[in-house]
Scaffold this active site. Sequence first.
Site, PDB file in Angstrom:
ATOM      1  N   ASP A  82       2.639  10.588  -4.153  1.00 15.80           N
ATOM      2  CA  ASP A  82       2.507  12.014  -4.452  1.00 15.80           C
ATOM      3  C   ASP A  82       3.878  12.683  -4.524  1.00 15.80           C
ATOM      4  O   ASP A  82       4.791  12.322  -3.783  1.00 15.80           O
ATOM      5  CB  ASP A  82       1.670  12.680  -3.350  1.00 15.80           C
ATOM      6  CG  ASP A  82       1.212  14.078  -3.729  1.00 15.80           C
ATOM      7  OD1 ASP A  82       1.168  14.380  -4.937  1.00 15.80           O
ATOM      8  OD2 ASP A  82       0.911  14.860  -2.811  1.00 15.80           O
TER       9      ASP A  82
ATOM     10  N   LEU B 140       1.546 -11.642  -3.049  1.00 16.23           N
ATOM     11  CA  LEU B 140       1.198 -10.237  -2.829  1.00 16.23           C
ATOM     12  C   LEU B 140       0.174  -9.839  -3.869  1.00 16.23           C
ATOM     13  O   LEU B 140       0.341 -10.142  -5.056  1.00 16.23           O
ATOM     14  CB  LEU B 140       2.438  -9.334  -2.952  1.00 16.23           C
ATOM     15  CG  LEU B 140       2.180  -7.816  -3.014  1.00 16.23           C
ATOM     16  CD1 LEU B 140       1.655  -7.310  -1.671  1.00 16.23           C
ATOM     17  CD2 LEU B 140       3.447  -7.059  -3.414  1.00 16.23           C
TER      18      LEU B 140
ATOM     19  N   HIS C 266       7.208  11.344 -13.307  1.00 14.38           N
ATOM     20  CA  HIS C 266       6.450  10.091 -13.437  1.00 14.38           C
ATOM     21  C   HIS C 266       7.380   8.941 -13.828  1.00 14.38           C
ATOM     22  O   HIS C 266       7.253   7.819 -13.327  1.00 14.38           O
ATOM     23  CB  HIS C 266       5.337  10.252 -14.467  1.00 14.38           C
ATOM     24  CG  HIS C 266       4.317  11.285 -14.090  1.00 14.38           C
ATOM     25  ND1 HIS C 266       3.537  11.186 -12.960  1.00 14.38           N
ATOM     26  CD2 HIS C 266       3.961  12.450 -14.703  1.00 14.38           C
ATOM     27  CE1 HIS C 266       2.745  12.237 -12.884  1.00 14.38           C
ATOM     28  NE2 HIS C 266       2.973  13.013 -13.931  1.00 14.38           N
TER      29      HIS C 266
END
Length: 248
Positions: free
Chosen positions: A27, A139, A44
């Site tokens: 955020d 991962l 972004h």
Amino acid sequence: MSAAEPGHDLEAMRQRGVPDHVGVIMDGNGRWAKQRDLPRTDGHTRGEEALFDAVEGALEVGLEWMTVYAFSTENWKRPPSEVAFIMWFNRDLLLRRADELDARQVRVRFIGRQKRPIPRSLLKIMDETERRTAHHRRLTLQIAFNYGGRAELVDAARALAEDVKAGRLQPGRVNEKSISSRLYSPDAPDVDLLVRTSGERRLSNFMLWEAAYAELVFDDVLWPDFRRTHLFDAIEEFQKRTRRFGAV
């Protein structure tokens, strides 16, 4: 990408035990851009570096599952120009970074409603990235895209209702396990640690079922400035807490 900052003993962190699954609410992109008098889309763009530095940190410390909140079911309400940018930016991001993720043995998985209005070209690249990296286990990076925690539970409830209607499941046998098995990623462990950036202190409809017992860490840093050292700080905070799961 930056190396881990002094002060984080990764070997000691691993010995103390890292979370099985870390969720991250990324955020603050828009606020980061606004503070610099830049278009929101620049936030972004800068967030990409933060994401992949966090991925490098996850690999360094030995995390096996990390889920990041990339685009919510509510984010379609944003200005159309910003939504369009996010769609094409994520397409280009996957094209740029697929080799890197594959080389690092990262399995990429997308969770959420994978259908229109997501552009078909992006859906195709998402599917290709999943298939290309499906054999990796170092991962698992889950990207929550067109995702909402309530939408996930609605979809699980619909699947349960269909199975009951078809006679594949008796109503009396509906339990937590039968719900969990119908979530978007039923093989994923529950979220142990949930990190949110930008100083906001709410879940925003993120992994409501999976994070039922997660430890919450809220960081004031805006997402584009997030680096692996912030992830390490959150893990160290997690390791200080006593988890009782309702017991004494």
